[in-house]
Scaffold this active site. Structure first.
Site, PDB file in Angstrom:
ATOM      1  N   ARG A   1     -19.503  20.133  18.944  1.00  0.00           N
ATOM      2  CA  ARG A   1     -20.663  19.264  18.863  1.00  0.00           C
ATOM      3  C   ARG A   1     -21.758  19.618  19.867  1.00  0.00           C
ATOM      4  O   ARG A   1     -22.891  19.154  19.737  1.00  0.00           O
ATOM      5  CB  ARG A   1     -20.228  17.809  19.038  1.00  0.00           C
ATOM      6  CG  ARG A   1     -19.410  17.258  17.856  1.00  0.00           C
ATOM      7  CD  ARG A   1     -20.216  17.255  16.576  1.00  0.00           C
ATOM      8  NE  ARG A   1     -21.534  16.683  16.804  1.00  0.00           N
ATOM      9  CZ  ARG A   1     -21.768  15.379  16.906  1.00  0.00           C
ATOM     10  NH1 ARG A   1     -20.784  14.516  16.755  1.00  0.00           N
ATOM     11  NH2 ARG A   1     -22.989  14.942  17.124  1.00  0.00           N
TER      12      ARG A   1
ATOM     13  N   ARG B   1     -24.521  11.614  15.116  1.00  0.00           N
ATOM     14  CA  ARG B   1     -25.038  12.597  14.168  1.00  0.00           C
ATOM     15  C   ARG B   1     -26.327  12.054  13.559  1.00  0.00           C
ATOM     16  O   ARG B   1     -26.333  10.963  12.985  1.00  0.00           O
ATOM     17  CB  ARG B   1     -24.019  12.878  13.067  1.00  0.00           C
ATOM     18  CG  ARG B   1     -22.870  13.785  13.472  1.00  0.00           C
ATOM     19  CD  ARG B   1     -21.992  14.098  12.271  1.00  0.00           C
ATOM     20  NE  ARG B   1     -21.056  15.171  12.543  1.00  0.00           N
ATOM     21  CZ  ARG B   1     -19.804  15.005  12.982  1.00  0.00           C
ATOM     22  NH1 ARG B   1     -19.351  13.778  13.198  1.00  0.00           N
ATOM     23  NH2 ARG B   1     -19.013  16.041  13.208  1.00  0.00           N
TER      24      ARG B   1
ATOM     25  N   GLU C   1       2.796  -0.774   7.713  1.00  0.00           N
ATOM     26  CA  GLU C   1       3.802  -0.696   6.658  1.00  0.00           C
ATOM     27  C   GLU C   1       4.856   0.372   6.948  1.00  0.00           C
ATOM     28  O   GLU C   1       6.017   0.225   6.549  1.00  0.00           O
ATOM     29  CB  GLU C   1       3.120  -0.483   5.311  1.00  0.00           C
ATOM     30  CG  GLU C   1       2.247  -1.685   4.933  1.00  0.00           C
ATOM     31  CD  GLU C   1       1.617  -1.596   3.557  1.00  0.00           C
ATOM     32  OE1 GLU C   1       1.821  -0.560   2.863  1.00  0.00           O
ATOM     33  OE2 GLU C   1       0.922  -2.555   3.169  1.00  0.00           O
TER      34      GLU C   1
ATOM     35  N   HIS D   1       0.813  -1.215   0.000  1.00  0.00           N
ATOM     36  CA  HIS D   1       0.000   0.000   0.000  1.00  0.00           C
ATOM     37  C   HIS D   1       0.851   1.273   0.000  1.00  0.00           C
ATOM     38  O   HIS D   1       0.540   2.228  -0.708  1.00  0.00           O
ATOM     39  CB  HIS D   1      -0.950   0.009   1.206  1.00  0.00           C
ATOM     40  CG  HIS D   1      -1.853  -1.189   1.241  1.00  0.00           C
ATOM     41  ND1 HIS D   1      -1.471  -2.376   1.837  1.00  0.00           N
ATOM     42  CD2 HIS D   1      -3.086  -1.385   0.747  1.00  0.00           C
ATOM     43  CE1 HIS D   1      -2.452  -3.250   1.710  1.00  0.00           C
ATOM     44  NE2 HIS D   1      -3.436  -2.685   1.052  1.00  0.00           N
TER      45      HIS D   1
END
Length: 267
Positions: A232, A176, A88, A12
Protein backbone atom coordinates in the site's frame (compact mmCIF):
# COMPACT_ATOMS: atom_id res chain seq x y z
CA UNK A 1 -20.86 -28.80 24.18
CA UNK A 2 -23.58 -27.27 26.34
CA UNK A 3 -27.26 -27.48 25.36
CA UNK A 4 -26.46 -30.27 22.86
CA UNK A 5 -25.55 -27.65 20.24
CA UNK A 6 -22.97 -29.98 18.69
CA UNK A 7 -25.75 -32.37 17.63
CA UNK A 8 -27.71 -29.66 15.86
CA UNK A 9 -27.12 -28.49 12.30
CA UNK A 10 -26.24 -24.76 12.40
CA UNK A 11 -28.17 -22.82 9.79
CA UNK A 12 -25.28 -21.30 7.80
CA UNK A 13 -22.72 -24.12 7.96
CA UNK A 14 -25.48 -26.62 7.19
CA UNK A 15 -23.75 -29.59 8.87
CA UNK A 16 -23.56 -30.89 12.43
CA UNK A 17 -20.89 -32.66 14.44
CA UNK A 18 -22.55 -35.95 13.54
CA UNK A 19 -21.67 -35.26 9.90
CA UNK A 20 -17.98 -35.15 10.86
CA UNK A 21 -17.71 -38.88 11.49
CA UNK A 22 -16.30 -40.73 14.48
CA UNK A 23 -12.79 -39.22 14.45
CA UNK A 24 -13.96 -35.62 14.61
CA UNK A 25 -11.68 -32.74 13.64
CA UNK A 26 -10.90 -30.09 16.23
CA UNK A 27 -8.85 -27.85 13.90
CA UNK A 28 -10.21 -25.65 11.13
CA UNK A 29 -8.32 -23.80 8.42
CA UNK A 30 -10.54 -20.82 7.66
CA UNK A 31 -10.34 -19.01 4.32
CA UNK A 32 -12.27 -16.02 3.06
CA UNK A 33 -12.64 -17.42 -0.46
CA UNK A 34 -14.55 -20.65 -1.16
CA UNK A 35 -12.08 -21.29 -3.99
CA UNK A 36 -9.21 -21.32 -1.49
CA UNK A 37 -10.97 -23.85 0.72
CA UNK A 38 -11.61 -26.06 -2.30
CA UNK A 39 -8.00 -25.73 -3.47
CA UNK A 40 -6.64 -26.78 -0.07
CA UNK A 41 -9.00 -29.74 0.02
CA UNK A 42 -8.03 -30.93 -3.44
CA UNK A 43 -4.29 -30.28 -3.08
CA UNK A 44 -3.36 -31.04 0.52
CA UNK A 45 -5.94 -33.38 2.02
CA UNK A 46 -6.68 -37.06 1.53
CA UNK A 47 -10.21 -38.38 1.17
CA UNK A 48 -11.62 -34.86 1.21
CA UNK A 49 -15.36 -34.49 0.86
CA UNK A 50 -17.65 -31.50 0.60
CA UNK A 51 -19.82 -31.04 3.67
CA UNK A 52 -21.78 -28.03 2.44
CA UNK A 53 -21.63 -25.20 -0.06
CA UNK A 54 -24.66 -23.36 1.26
CA UNK A 55 -24.43 -19.58 0.63
CA UNK A 56 -20.98 -20.13 -0.89
CA UNK A 57 -19.56 -21.06 2.53
CA UNK A 58 -17.79 -24.16 1.26
CA UNK A 59 -16.74 -26.61 3.98
CA UNK A 60 -14.70 -29.77 3.52
CA UNK A 61 -13.67 -32.65 5.75
CA UNK A 62 -10.40 -34.40 4.95
CA UNK A 63 -7.24 -35.87 6.45
CA UNK A 64 -3.56 -35.09 6.67
CA UNK A 65 -1.42 -38.18 6.17
CA UNK A 66 -4.63 -40.25 6.20
CA UNK A 67 -4.83 -39.91 9.97
CA UNK A 68 -5.39 -36.35 11.19
CA UNK A 69 -8.92 -35.09 10.52
CA UNK A 70 -9.11 -31.44 9.52
CA UNK A 71 -12.00 -29.18 8.63
CA UNK A 72 -11.74 -26.51 5.96
CA UNK A 73 -14.26 -23.70 6.14
CA UNK A 74 -15.06 -20.46 4.33
CA UNK A 75 -15.74 -17.25 6.23
CA UNK A 76 -16.76 -14.99 3.36
CA UNK A 77 -15.69 -11.35 3.24
CA UNK A 78 -15.46 -9.32 6.41
CA UNK A 79 -16.08 -9.67 10.11
CA UNK A 80 -19.89 -10.02 10.16
CA UNK A 81 -19.78 -13.11 7.95
CA UNK A 82 -16.77 -14.51 9.82
CA UNK A 83 -18.50 -14.05 13.18
CA UNK A 84 -21.43 -16.22 12.04
CA UNK A 85 -19.20 -18.97 10.65
CA UNK A 86 -16.90 -19.05 13.68
CA UNK A 87 -19.81 -19.19 16.11
CA UNK A 88 -21.20 -22.20 14.27
CA UNK A 89 -17.79 -23.90 14.00
CA UNK A 90 -17.52 -23.78 17.78
CA UNK A 91 -21.02 -25.24 18.01
CA UNK A 92 -19.93 -28.33 16.06
CA UNK A 93 -16.87 -28.90 18.24
CA UNK A 94 -13.96 -26.98 16.70
CA UNK A 95 -11.28 -25.94 19.23
CA UNK A 96 -8.60 -24.33 17.04
CA UNK A 97 -8.96 -21.98 14.06
CA UNK A 98 -6.18 -20.74 11.80
CA UNK A 99 -7.24 -18.04 9.38
CA UNK A 100 -5.46 -18.15 6.03
CA UNK A 101 -6.03 -14.80 4.38
CA UNK A 102 -4.66 -12.05 2.20
CA UNK A 103 -3.64 -8.53 3.14
CA UNK A 104 -2.08 -5.26 2.11
CA UNK A 105 1.24 -4.29 3.70
CA UNK A 106 1.77 -0.76 5.00
CA UNK A 107 5.43 -1.04 6.06
CA UNK A 108 8.13 -0.48 3.43
CA UNK A 109 10.17 -3.48 4.53
CA UNK A 110 7.34 -5.89 3.69
CA UNK A 111 7.24 -7.10 0.10
CA UNK A 112 4.49 -8.57 -2.03
CA UNK A 113 4.76 -12.35 -1.68
CA UNK A 114 5.80 -12.23 1.98
CA UNK A 115 3.53 -13.56 4.70
CA UNK A 116 2.40 -11.85 7.87
CA UNK A 117 1.61 -13.73 11.07
CA UNK A 118 -0.57 -11.58 13.30
CA UNK A 119 0.21 -11.55 16.99
CA UNK A 120 -2.65 -9.14 17.69
CA UNK A 121 -4.99 -6.76 15.93
CA UNK A 122 -6.05 -3.16 16.10
CA UNK A 123 -9.73 -4.02 15.86
CA UNK A 124 -11.91 -1.41 14.13
CA UNK A 125 -14.87 -3.70 13.53
CA UNK A 126 -18.52 -3.42 14.42
CA UNK A 127 -19.07 -7.17 14.66
CA UNK A 128 -16.31 -7.43 17.28
CA UNK A 129 -18.01 -4.76 19.38
CA UNK A 130 -21.10 -6.98 19.59
CA UNK A 131 -18.91 -9.70 21.11
CA UNK A 132 -16.74 -7.65 23.49
CA UNK A 133 -16.17 -3.93 24.16
CA UNK A 134 -13.70 -1.98 22.00
CA UNK A 135 -11.00 -2.06 24.70
CA UNK A 136 -11.13 -5.88 24.95
CA UNK A 137 -7.78 -7.16 23.60
CA UNK A 138 -7.80 -8.81 20.18
CA UNK A 139 -4.84 -11.18 20.50
CA UNK A 140 -3.84 -14.42 18.83
CA UNK A 141 -2.93 -17.48 20.83
CA UNK A 142 0.81 -17.07 21.54
CA UNK A 143 1.66 -20.76 21.29
CA UNK A 144 -0.14 -21.24 17.99
CA UNK A 145 1.48 -18.05 16.68
CA UNK A 146 4.93 -19.35 17.59
CA UNK A 147 4.09 -22.65 15.91
CA UNK A 148 3.29 -20.77 12.69
CA UNK A 149 6.57 -18.87 12.96
CA UNK A 150 8.54 -22.10 13.38
CA UNK A 151 6.85 -23.58 10.33
CA UNK A 152 7.65 -20.49 8.27
CA UNK A 153 11.27 -20.69 9.38
CA UNK A 154 11.49 -24.38 8.50
CA UNK A 155 10.05 -23.73 5.02
CA UNK A 156 12.30 -20.73 4.41
CA UNK A 157 9.35 -18.40 3.88
CA UNK A 158 9.93 -14.68 4.27
CA UNK A 159 7.63 -13.75 7.15
CA UNK A 160 6.83 -10.88 9.51
CA UNK A 161 5.20 -10.98 12.95
CA UNK A 162 3.35 -8.05 14.43
CA UNK A 163 0.16 -6.04 14.73
CA UNK A 164 -2.54 -6.14 12.06
CA UNK A 165 -5.17 -3.48 11.42
CA UNK A 166 -8.52 -5.24 11.06
CA UNK A 167 -11.10 -2.92 9.53
CA UNK A 168 -14.60 -3.37 8.17
CA UNK A 169 -14.32 -1.87 4.71
CA UNK A 170 -11.99 -2.54 1.80
CA UNK A 171 -12.10 0.94 0.29
CA UNK A 172 -12.82 3.84 2.67
CA UNK A 173 -11.63 1.98 5.77
CA UNK A 174 -8.27 1.23 4.19
CA UNK A 175 -7.93 4.75 2.77
CA UNK A 176 -8.42 3.74 -0.85
CA UNK A 177 -9.55 6.68 -2.96
CA UNK A 178 -7.92 6.28 -6.38
CA UNK A 179 -9.44 2.85 -6.93
CA UNK A 180 -12.75 3.60 -5.21
CA UNK A 181 -16.07 4.83 -6.60
CA UNK A 182 -15.98 7.31 -3.71
CA UNK A 183 -12.96 9.65 -3.87
CA UNK A 184 -13.87 11.35 -0.57
CA UNK A 185 -13.02 10.18 2.94
CA UNK A 186 -14.34 11.18 6.31
CA UNK A 187 -11.83 13.36 8.07
CA UNK A 188 -10.94 10.75 10.69
CA UNK A 189 -9.83 8.41 7.87
CA UNK A 190 -7.64 10.92 6.04
CA UNK A 191 -4.04 9.94 6.73
CA UNK A 192 -5.01 6.84 8.70
CA UNK A 193 -2.54 4.63 6.83
CA UNK A 194 0.40 6.87 7.73
CA UNK A 195 -0.82 6.99 11.32
CA UNK A 196 -0.93 3.20 11.47
CA UNK A 197 2.48 2.99 9.82
CA UNK A 198 3.95 5.16 12.58
CA UNK A 199 2.31 2.88 15.15
CA UNK A 200 4.31 0.02 13.58
CA UNK A 201 1.20 -1.74 12.31
CA UNK A 202 2.15 -4.13 9.53
CA UNK A 203 -0.92 -4.58 7.36
CA UNK A 204 -4.59 -4.15 6.60
CA UNK A 205 -7.07 -7.02 6.52
CA UNK A 206 -10.73 -7.50 7.42
CA UNK A 207 -11.26 -10.47 9.76
CA UNK A 208 -8.50 -11.22 12.28
CA UNK A 209 -9.55 -8.77 14.99
CA UNK A 210 -13.02 -10.24 15.32
CA UNK A 211 -11.62 -13.78 15.20
CA UNK A 212 -9.21 -12.98 18.04
CA UNK A 213 -11.88 -11.36 20.21
CA UNK A 214 -14.18 -14.33 19.66
CA UNK A 215 -11.37 -16.67 20.70
CA UNK A 216 -10.92 -14.78 23.94
CA UNK A 217 -14.61 -14.71 24.77
CA UNK A 218 -15.56 -18.19 23.53
CA UNK A 219 -12.42 -19.92 24.81
CA UNK A 220 -10.94 -21.41 21.64
CA UNK A 221 -7.46 -21.11 20.11
CA UNK A 222 -6.95 -18.79 17.13
CA UNK A 223 -4.19 -17.50 14.88
CA UNK A 224 -3.94 -15.73 11.55
CA UNK A 225 -1.51 -15.93 8.66
CA UNK A 226 -1.92 -13.68 5.63
CA UNK A 227 -0.29 -13.55 2.22
CA UNK A 228 0.81 -10.07 1.19
CA UNK A 229 -0.80 -9.29 -2.17
CA UNK A 230 -0.62 -5.49 -2.07
CA UNK A 231 2.05 -3.00 -1.02
CA UNK A 232 0.00 0.00 0.00
CA UNK A 233 2.96 2.36 0.23
CA UNK A 234 3.32 2.04 -3.54
CA UNK A 235 -0.22 1.62 -4.88
CA UNK A 236 -3.77 0.75 -3.92
CA UNK A 237 -4.15 -2.19 -6.27
CA UNK A 238 -3.64 -5.92 -5.73
CA UNK A 239 -0.85 -7.84 -7.43
CA UNK A 240 -2.92 -10.56 -9.07
CA UNK A 241 0.10 -12.14 -10.77
CA UNK A 242 1.71 -12.75 -7.36
CA UNK A 243 -1.45 -13.68 -5.44
CA UNK A 244 -1.52 -17.46 -5.84
CA UNK A 245 2.19 -17.89 -5.14
CA UNK A 246 1.90 -15.82 -1.95
CA UNK A 247 -1.20 -17.69 -0.82
CA UNK A 248 0.54 -21.00 -1.51
CA UNK A 249 3.24 -20.06 1.02
CA UNK A 250 0.65 -19.21 3.66
CA UNK A 251 -1.19 -22.47 3.06
CA UNK A 252 2.00 -24.53 3.31
CA UNK A 253 2.91 -22.86 6.60
CA UNK A 254 -0.54 -23.54 8.02
CA UNK A 255 -0.57 -27.17 6.84
CA UNK A 256 2.85 -27.86 8.34
CA UNK A 257 1.75 -26.27 11.60
CA UNK A 258 -1.30 -28.52 11.82
CA UNK A 259 0.87 -31.56 11.05
CA UNK A 260 3.32 -30.62 13.78
CA UNK A 261 0.52 -30.01 16.28
CA UNK A 262 -0.90 -33.44 15.50
CA UNK A 263 2.48 -35.11 16.00
CA UNK A 264 3.05 -33.30 19.30
CA UNK A 265 -0.37 -34.39 20.60
CA UNK A 266 0.54 -38.02 19.81
CA UNK A 267 3.84 -37.68 21.67
Amino acid sequence: MSNNLSHQKPYHLNFSSEDLGTAKPTITLLSGEPERSRYIAETYLQNARLLSDYRGLNSYLGYLDNSTPILLATSGMGAPSLSIVVNELIQVGIKTIIRIGTCGAIQNRIKIGDIIISQAALCRQGAANDIAPPEYPAVADPFLTVALVKSAQFLGVNYHVGITASVDSFYEGQERILSSANPYLQRHLEGITEEYRRLNILNYEMEAGTLFKMAGVYGFTAACICAVIAQRNKEEGISLESKQQAIEKAIQVAILTVSNLSLSSID
